[in-house]
Design a protein around this motif. Structure first.
Motif, PDB file in Angstrom:
ATOM      1  N   LEU A 160       0.830  -1.208   0.000  1.00  0.00           N
ATOM      2  CA  LEU A 160       0.000   0.000   0.000  1.00  0.00           C
ATOM      3  C   LEU A 160       0.864   1.256   0.000  1.00  0.00           C
ATOM      4  CD1 LEU A 160      -2.805  -1.076   2.510  1.00  0.00           C
ATOM      5  CD2 LEU A 160      -2.985  -0.853   0.014  1.00  0.00           C
ATOM      6  N   GLY A 161       2.011   1.194   0.669  1.00  0.00           N
ATOM      7  CA  GLY A 161       2.931   2.327   0.665  1.00  0.00           C
ATOM      8  C   GLY A 161       3.475   2.606  -0.727  1.00  0.00           C
ATOM      9  N   VAL A 162       3.815   1.548  -1.442  1.00  0.00           N
ATOM     10  CA  VAL A 162       4.300   1.714  -2.813  1.00  0.00           C
ATOM     11  C   VAL A 162       3.186   2.292  -3.697  1.00  0.00           C
ATOM     12  CG1 VAL A 162       5.114   0.471  -4.861  1.00  0.00           C
ATOM     13  CG2 VAL A 162       6.091  -0.045  -2.609  1.00  0.00           C
ATOM     14  N   ILE A 163       1.971   1.781  -3.511  1.00  0.00           N
ATOM     15  CA  ILE A 163       0.821   2.324  -4.246  1.00  0.00           C
ATOM     16  C   ILE A 163       0.605   3.790  -3.868  1.00  0.00           C
ATOM     17  CG2 ILE A 163      -1.701   2.178  -4.498  1.00  0.00           C
ATOM     18  CD1 ILE A 163      -1.326  -0.918  -4.167  1.00  0.00           C
ATOM     19  N   GLY A 164       0.752   4.101  -2.578  1.00  0.00           N
ATOM     20  CA  GLY A 164       0.609   5.482  -2.113  1.00  0.00           C
ATOM     21  C   GLY A 164       1.642   6.401  -2.747  1.00  0.00           C
ATOM     22  N   VAL A 165       2.882   5.939  -2.833  1.00  0.00           N
ATOM     23  CA  VAL A 165       3.940   6.737  -3.470  1.00  0.00           C
ATOM     24  C   VAL A 165       3.582   6.974  -4.939  1.00  0.00           C
ATOM     25  CG1 VAL A 165       6.348   6.675  -4.269  1.00  0.00           C
ATOM     26  CG2 VAL A 165       5.798   6.089  -1.896  1.00  0.00           C
ATOM     27  N   ALA A 166       3.105   5.936  -5.617  1.00  0.00           N
ATOM     28  CA  ALA A 166       2.712   6.084  -7.027  1.00  0.00           C
ATOM     29  C   ALA A 166       1.562   7.094  -7.163  1.00  0.00           C
ATOM     30  CB  ALA A 166       2.314   4.731  -7.609  1.00  0.00           C
ATOM     31  N   GLY A 167       0.587   6.996  -6.264  1.00  0.00           N
ATOM     32  CA  GLY A 167      -0.547   7.922  -6.302  1.00  0.00           C
ATOM     33  C   GLY A 167      -0.133   9.358  -6.050  1.00  0.00           C
ATOM     34  N   TRP A 168       0.670   9.569  -5.011  1.00  0.00           N
ATOM     35  CA  TRP A 168       1.145  10.916  -4.701  1.00  0.00           C
ATOM     36  C   TRP A 168       2.008  11.450  -5.840  1.00  0.00           C
ATOM     37  CZ3 TRP A 168      -0.042  14.521  -1.176  1.00  0.00           C
ATOM     38  CH2 TRP A 168      -0.772  14.132  -0.053  1.00  0.00           C
ATOM     39  N   SER A 169       2.851  10.589  -6.426  1.00  0.00           N
ATOM     40  CA  SER A 169       3.693  11.014  -7.543  1.00  0.00           C
ATOM     41  C   SER A 169       2.848  11.494  -8.713  1.00  0.00           C
ATOM     42  CB  SER A 169       4.610   9.877  -8.002  1.00  0.00           C
ATOM     43  OG  SER A 169       5.513   9.538  -6.994  1.00  0.00           O
ATOM     44  N   LYS A 170       1.802  10.747  -8.996  1.00  0.00           N
ATOM     45  CA  LYS A 170       0.894  11.115 -10.088  1.00  0.00           C
ATOM     46  C   LYS A 170       0.204  12.454  -9.779  1.00  0.00           C
ATOM     47  CE  LYS A 170      -1.382   9.925 -13.857  1.00  0.00           C
ATOM     48  NZ  LYS A 170      -0.731  10.041 -15.138  1.00  0.00           N
ATOM     49  N   ILE A 171      -0.258  12.607  -8.547  1.00  0.00           N
ATOM     50  CA  ILE A 171      -0.939  13.845  -8.155  1.00  0.00           C
ATOM     51  C   ILE A 171      -0.018  15.048  -8.288  1.00  0.00           C
ATOM     52  CG2 ILE A 171      -1.919  15.106  -6.186  1.00  0.00           C
ATOM     53  CD1 ILE A 171      -3.091  12.367  -5.258  1.00  0.00           C
ATOM     54  N   ILE A 172       1.201  14.945  -7.731  1.00  0.00           N
ATOM     55  CA  ILE A 172       2.082  16.115  -7.750  1.00  0.00           C
ATOM     56  C   ILE A 172       2.617  16.408  -9.152  1.00  0.00           C
ATOM     57  CG2 ILE A 172       2.689  15.986  -5.314  1.00  0.00           C
ATOM     58  CD1 ILE A 172       5.368  14.769  -6.114  1.00  0.00           C
ATOM     59  N   SER A 173       2.758  15.357  -9.977  1.00  0.00           N
ATOM     60  CA  SER A 173       3.238  15.616 -11.338  1.00  0.00           C
ATOM     61  C   SER A 173       2.162  16.277 -12.195  1.00  0.00           C
ATOM     62  CB  SER A 173       3.731  14.332 -11.998  1.00  0.00           C
ATOM     63  OG  SER A 173       2.662  13.448 -12.241  1.00  0.00           O
TER      64      SER A 173
END
Length: 145
Positions: free
Chosen positions: A97-110
């Protein structure tokens, strides 16, 4: 009864995870509180009108709804695919879930026009640890009830 269990596990897991993030934020001086960062993203967006502070309800609501949703996914796994609820599984779930969270946050900030100016690398490392704590907490709730 199942929905109440999922709700409580999600709320407790998200609360403890957020407490960990807040503690690390206080000790390190870096911004790590997920709900506060969500509110900053809302405040800095071009589409939202008005001033949003750290404790605006929308960031907190989004944060806790995601936590409850993740607890629901864990519930489905534990009670429909694998009856053995162990803390190690929660740790691995939390890591995923942390890896998924990092991917989600990365997508949001990009995709955000003006994301908060924080050290995202530190945030992502902390986020993975926080999600591992979330996974352990949710697994513990499911094992106890």
């Amino acid at each position: 009864m199942e929905l109440l269990l999922i709700f409580c596990a999600g709320i407790l897991g998200t609360t403890i995870m957020t407490g960990f993030s807040h503690l690390v934020e206080m000790l390190s001086g870096h911004k790590f509180n997920e709900a506060h960062l969500l509110n900053q993203l809302i405040d800095l967006s071009k589409t939202f009108k008005g001033k949003v502070d750290n404790n605006y309800y929308l960031g907190w609501l989004i944060h806790f709804l995601i936590g409850i949703s993740m607890a629901a996914i864990m519930y489905v796994y534990y009670f429909h695919f694998n009856k053995d609820i162990v803390i190690w599984t929660g740790l691995i779930f939390g890591l995923a879930l942390g890896v998924i969270g990092v991917a989600g946050w990365s997508k949001i900030i990009s995709n955000h026009s003006n994301p908060p100016k924080i050290n995202w690398t530190y945030f992502f490392l902390q986020l993975i640890l926080a999600h591992m704590i979330f996974g352990i907490t949710v697994s513990w709730v499911f094992a106890r009830f």
